[in-house]
Design a protein around this motif. Structure first.
Motif, mmCIF file in Angstrom:
data_model
loop_
_atom_site.group_PDB
_atom_site.id
_atom_site.type_symbol
_atom_site.label_atom_id
_atom_site.label_comp_id
_atom_site.label_asym_id
_atom_site.label_seq_id
_atom_site.Cartn_x
_atom_site.Cartn_y
_atom_site.Cartn_z
ATOM 1 N N ASP A 298 -2.428 16.197 -15.757
ATOM 2 C CA ASP A 298 -3.160 17.459 -15.819
ATOM 3 C C ASP A 298 -4.173 17.612 -14.695
ATOM 4 O OD1 ASP A 298 -1.812 18.106 -18.080
ATOM 5 O OD2 ASP A 298 -3.521 18.066 -19.439
ATOM 6 N N ILE A 299 -4.556 16.499 -14.076
ATOM 7 C CA ILE A 299 -5.663 16.516 -13.128
ATOM 8 C C ILE A 299 -5.193 16.593 -11.681
ATOM 9 C CG2 ILE A 299 -7.685 15.237 -12.310
ATOM 10 C CD1 ILE A 299 -7.868 13.970 -15.090
ATOM 11 N N VAL A 300 -4.181 15.811 -11.335
ATOM 12 C CA VAL A 300 -3.719 15.692 -9.947
ATOM 13 C C VAL A 300 -2.576 16.657 -9.677
ATOM 14 C CG1 VAL A 300 -2.868 14.121 -8.184
ATOM 15 C CG2 VAL A 300 -4.356 13.246 -10.000
ATOM 16 N N LYS A 301 -2.715 17.460 -8.639
ATOM 17 C CA LYS A 301 -1.629 18.332 -8.194
ATOM 18 C C LYS A 301 -0.956 17.665 -7.001
ATOM 19 C CE LYS A 301 -0.471 23.132 -7.123
ATOM 20 N NZ LYS A 301 -0.994 24.508 -6.971
ATOM 21 N N PRO A 302 0.234 17.096 -7.195
ATOM 22 C CA PRO A 302 0.893 16.326 -6.135
ATOM 23 C C PRO A 302 1.071 17.136 -4.852
ATOM 24 C CG PRO A 302 2.025 16.029 -8.225
ATOM 25 C CD PRO A 302 1.030 17.125 -8.432
ATOM 26 N N GLY A 303 0.710 16.506 -3.741
ATOM 27 C CA GLY A 303 0.835 17.147 -2.451
ATOM 28 C C GLY A 303 -0.298 18.084 -2.108
ATOM 29 N N VAL A 304 -1.203 18.331 -3.067
ATOM 30 C CA VAL A 304 -2.329 19.227 -2.841
ATOM 31 C C VAL A 304 -3.659 18.486 -2.968
ATOM 32 C CG1 VAL A 304 -3.514 21.333 -3.601
ATOM 33 C CG2 VAL A 304 -1.012 21.212 -3.661
ATOM 34 N N THR A 305 -3.878 17.802 -4.092
ATOM 35 C CA THR A 305 -5.124 17.035 -4.282
ATOM 36 C C THR A 305 -4.881 15.530 -4.228
ATOM 37 O OG1 THR A 305 -4.884 17.034 -6.703
ATOM 38 C CG2 THR A 305 -6.083 18.871 -5.713
ATOM 39 N N GLY A 306 -3.633 15.134 -4.076
ATOM 40 C CA GLY A 306 -3.314 13.713 -4.022
ATOM 41 C C GLY A 306 -1.853 13.492 -4.354
ATOM 42 N N TYR A 307 -1.553 12.299 -4.902
ATOM 43 C CA TYR A 307 -0.175 11.960 -5.249
ATOM 44 C C TYR A 307 -0.120 11.317 -6.629
ATOM 45 C CZ TYR A 307 1.003 12.613 -0.307
ATOM 46 O OH TYR A 307 1.189 13.148 0.949
ATOM 47 N N LEU A 308 0.983 11.578 -7.336
ATOM 48 C CA LEU A 308 1.312 10.881 -8.575
ATOM 49 C C LEU A 308 2.492 9.964 -8.280
ATOM 50 C CD1 LEU A 308 1.108 13.870 -11.091
ATOM 51 C CD2 LEU A 308 -0.519 11.960 -10.897
ATOM 52 N N PHE A 309 2.318 8.671 -8.519
ATOM 53 C CA PHE A 309 3.391 7.718 -8.214
ATOM 54 C C PHE A 309 4.085 7.265 -9.498
ATOM 55 C CE2 PHE A 309 -0.260 4.945 -8.998
ATOM 56 C CZ PHE A 309 0.286 3.881 -9.706
ATOM 57 N N ASP A 310 5.332 6.870 -9.357
ATOM 58 C CA ASP A 310 6.116 6.353 -10.479
ATOM 59 C C ASP A 310 5.653 4.916 -10.758
ATOM 60 O OD1 ASP A 310 7.946 5.375 -12.270
ATOM 61 O OD2 ASP A 310 9.722 5.997 -11.144
ATOM 62 N N PRO A 311 5.007 4.664 -11.903
ATOM 63 C CA PRO A 311 4.484 3.316 -12.157
ATOM 64 C C PRO A 311 5.571 2.272 -12.380
ATOM 65 C CG PRO A 311 4.229 4.704 -14.098
ATOM 66 C CD PRO A 311 4.697 5.602 -13.003
ATOM 67 N N ASP A 312 6.813 2.710 -12.590
ATOM 68 C CA ASP A 312 7.908 1.766 -12.813
ATOM 69 C C ASP A 312 8.708 1.485 -11.536
ATOM 70 O OD1 ASP A 312 7.362 1.576 -15.577
ATOM 71 O OD2 ASP A 312 8.452 3.441 -15.941
ATOM 72 N N ALA A 313 8.340 2.158 -10.440
ATOM 73 C CA ALA A 313 9.080 1.984 -9.186
ATOM 74 C C ALA A 313 8.305 1.062 -8.245
ATOM 75 C CB ALA A 313 9.316 3.337 -8.524
ATOM 76 N N ALA A 314 8.892 -0.043 -7.894
ATOM 77 C CA ALA A 314 8.242 -0.996 -6.994
ATOM 78 C C ALA A 314 7.972 -0.334 -5.645
ATOM 79 C CB ALA A 314 9.126 -2.220 -6.808
ATOM 80 N N GLY A 315 6.741 -0.466 -5.167
ATOM 81 C CA GLY A 315 6.379 0.070 -3.870
ATOM 82 C C GLY A 315 5.925 1.518 -3.873
ATOM 83 N N ALA A 316 6.001 2.198 -5.030
ATOM 84 C CA ALA A 316 5.643 3.619 -5.082
ATOM 85 C C ALA A 316 4.150 3.825 -4.840
ATOM 86 C CB ALA A 316 6.050 4.209 -6.428
ATOM 87 N N LEU A 317 3.324 2.975 -5.436
ATOM 88 C CA LEU A 317 1.875 3.079 -5.230
ATOM 89 C C LEU A 317 1.543 2.829 -3.758
ATOM 90 C CD1 LEU A 317 -1.111 3.185 -5.989
ATOM 91 C CD2 LEU A 317 -0.937 0.817 -6.782
ATOM 92 N N ARG A 318 2.127 1.805 -3.192
ATOM 93 C CA ARG A 318 1.849 1.460 -1.792
ATOM 94 C C ARG A 318 2.232 2.611 -0.856
ATOM 95 N NH1 ARG A 318 1.285 -3.399 1.128
ATOM 96 N NH2 ARG A 318 1.968 -3.264 3.304
ATOM 97 N N ALA A 319 3.396 3.207 -1.094
ATOM 98 C CA ALA A 319 3.862 4.290 -0.229
ATOM 99 C C ALA A 319 2.922 5.497 -0.306
ATOM 100 C CB ALA A 319 5.278 4.689 -0.620
ATOM 101 N N SER A 320 2.467 5.822 -1.506
ATOM 102 C CA SER A 320 1.566 6.968 -1.672
ATOM 103 C C SER A 320 0.251 6.744 -0.957
ATOM 104 C CB SER A 320 1.334 7.236 -3.154
ATOM 105 O OG SER A 320 2.515 7.629 -3.801
ATOM 106 N N VAL A 321 -0.326 5.563 -1.144
ATOM 107 C CA VAL A 321 -1.613 5.259 -0.510
ATOM 108 C C VAL A 321 -1.453 5.201 1.006
ATOM 109 C CG1 VAL A 321 -3.441 3.521 -0.266
ATOM 110 C CG2 VAL A 321 -2.522 4.060 -2.529
ATOM 111 N N ASN A 322 -0.383 4.587 1.466
ATOM 112 C CA ASN A 322 -0.190 4.436 2.911
ATOM 113 C C ASN A 322 -0.046 5.789 3.605
ATOM 114 O OD1 ASN A 322 0.255 2.656 5.256
ATOM 115 N ND2 ASN A 322 2.305 3.582 5.250
ATOM 116 N N SER A 323 0.580 6.756 2.943
ATOM 117 C CA SER A 323 0.731 8.073 3.555
ATOM 118 C C SER A 323 -0.616 8.727 3.806
ATOM 119 C CB SER A 323 1.596 8.971 2.671
ATOM 120 O OG SER A 323 0.946 9.236 1.444
ATOM 121 N N LEU A 324 -1.610 8.411 2.996
ATOM 122 C CA LEU A 324 -2.963 8.933 3.192
ATOM 123 C C LEU A 324 -3.729 8.103 4.215
ATOM 124 C CD1 LEU A 324 -3.793 9.705 -0.539
ATOM 125 C CD2 LEU A 324 -3.585 11.390 1.296
ATOM 126 N N VAL A 325 -3.478 6.811 4.232
ATOM 127 C CA VAL A 325 -4.178 5.923 5.168
ATOM 128 C C VAL A 325 -3.839 6.282 6.611
ATOM 129 C CG1 VAL A 325 -4.284 3.537 6.021
ATOM 130 C CG2 VAL A 325 -4.448 4.003 3.564
#
Length: 371
Positions: A298-325
């Motif tokens: 309800d809080i995060v709008k993907p691609g606008v205020t940040g990213y929502l990552f799939d918690p069951d997908a290996a590497g999803a968190l890293r990819a989301s953070v790296n795109s911002l870094v």
């Protein structure tokens, strides 16, 4: 009536204090009932304590007949039960027995929390917990959920008379304007001496918060990892994340300054009914990354205020953070959007909505369960 209150500091306490602040500003009267020890008053409202015990660093109130006695003495127009479980169950039952309308605030995903500590009995504990949640909330005239995902979960498990009530954020305290302060510049120089991009987490350091997920981003090039908070998992996390900067527990302005020192905010837990730290980070002008589960939906709008990552997908968190870094312009654009979104979520408006629910349940025409 709250399961947690000062001096304990957590999401339930923060929410209760903000509600009390605005009730005071609007001239309403309130009495706080909570586990002792606690301050004698808050914002001029008396605080009544009941006997409690300490469990896993939490002060837990005991569901004794003291609650019925206190409610009989106070005779409130409505009972507000904050995150009820044990103490709140007894209070909701007492309110029903005394004919006092009740509003229950569902805030803590207790079934998931208990299941995480149950080992092979996880499934059974979860089922028993939901039966208890359904029973105690059936005593309330209305149950308010903090997010659409949580509301759907309550309805799925048969909790009656449920509705949506979100949470506010202090946009005066959490502000992008702090980024240029001397204190924030000094903090950034301390944790990122070579100008690294600062990735941070804020929250309780406990198993249910799944902070271990930060290991996925701990070695991103040209980044500095910051962890703000304390709790029973801190020692293990310090071993898991040896290069991270652990700033310990902060509140008030020091906490706001810690947010302002970050470039990217990461939320790790998948069992959050809401995600207040996401709102605080967004109010501070930060792009946020969170699991695509529960309250963050309800809080995060993907691609606008940040990213929502799939918690069951290996590497999803890293990819989301790296795109911002790797993209400072993207961080700035998303941070600006996040800040603008939070400007419409002041506590003032949120508490006015809550008072509307109070007004609904105290009307004679409101359909409530028979005592």
């Amino acid at each position: 009536m709250t399961e947690s209150f000062l001096p304990s500091l957590n999401g339930v306490t923060t929410s209760v204090c903000r509600v009390l602040d605005h009730l005071a500003d609007r001239g309403h009267e309130a009495v706080v009932i909570c586990p002792g020890p606690a301050p004698e008053s808050y914002r001029g409202f008396p605080v009544r304590t009941v006997q409690g015990l300490t469990l896993r660093q939490f002060r837990v109130g005991l569901p004794t007949t003291d609650l019925e006695r206190i409610l009989h003495e106070v005779r409130p127009d409505v009972v507000h039960a904050a995150s009820p479980f044990g103490l709140g169950w007894r209070g909701l039952a007492a309110g029903r027995n005394l004919g006092i309308p009740t509003v229950a605030i569902y805030q803590t995903d207790m079934p998931s929390y208990l299941a995480q500590h149950a080992g092979p009995l996880r499934g059974r504990i979860s089922n028993v917990s939901w039966r208890w949640i359904r029973h105690l909330h059936s005593l309330a005239d209305i149950t308010l959920a903090p997010s659409s995902a949580t509301l759907a979960e309550l309805v799925k498990h048969g909790v009656p008379r449920a509705a949506l009530w979100s949470r506010g954020v202090d946009t005066a305290l959490y502000s992008p304007e702090l980024k240029t302060s001397d204190e924030v510049r000094a903090l950034r120089a301390c944790v990122a001496a070579n100008g690294e991009t600062i990735v941070g987490y804020v929250g309780r350091l406990a198993q249910e918060k799944q902070v271990h997920r930060l290991a996925e981003v701990a070695d991103l090039p040209n980044t500095s990892l910051v962890v703000v908070g304390d709790g029973p998992s801190r020692e293990k996390l310090e071993q898991l994340l040896p290069k991270a900067h652990f700033l310990g527990f902060r509140q008030g302005l020091p906490l706001a300054q810690a947010y302002a020192a970050l470039d990217v905010f990461v939320h790790t837990g998948v069992n959050e009914t809401f995600g207040q730290t996401l709102q605080e980070a967004m109010a501070a002008g930060l792009p946020v990354v969170a699991p695509a589960a529960g309250g963050p939906l309800d809080i995060v709008k993907p691609g606008v205020t940040g990213y929502l990552f799939d918690p069951d997908a290996a590497g999803a968190l890293r990819a989301s953070v790296n795109s911002l870094v790797i993209d400072p312009a993207l961080r700035e654009r998303m941070g600006d959007s996040a800040h603008r979104k939070m400007e419409a979520r002041s506590w003032s408006g949120v508490v006015d909505e809550l008072i509307g629910y109070y007004g609904a349940v105290v009307t004679p025409s409101y359909s409530r369960p028979a005592a």
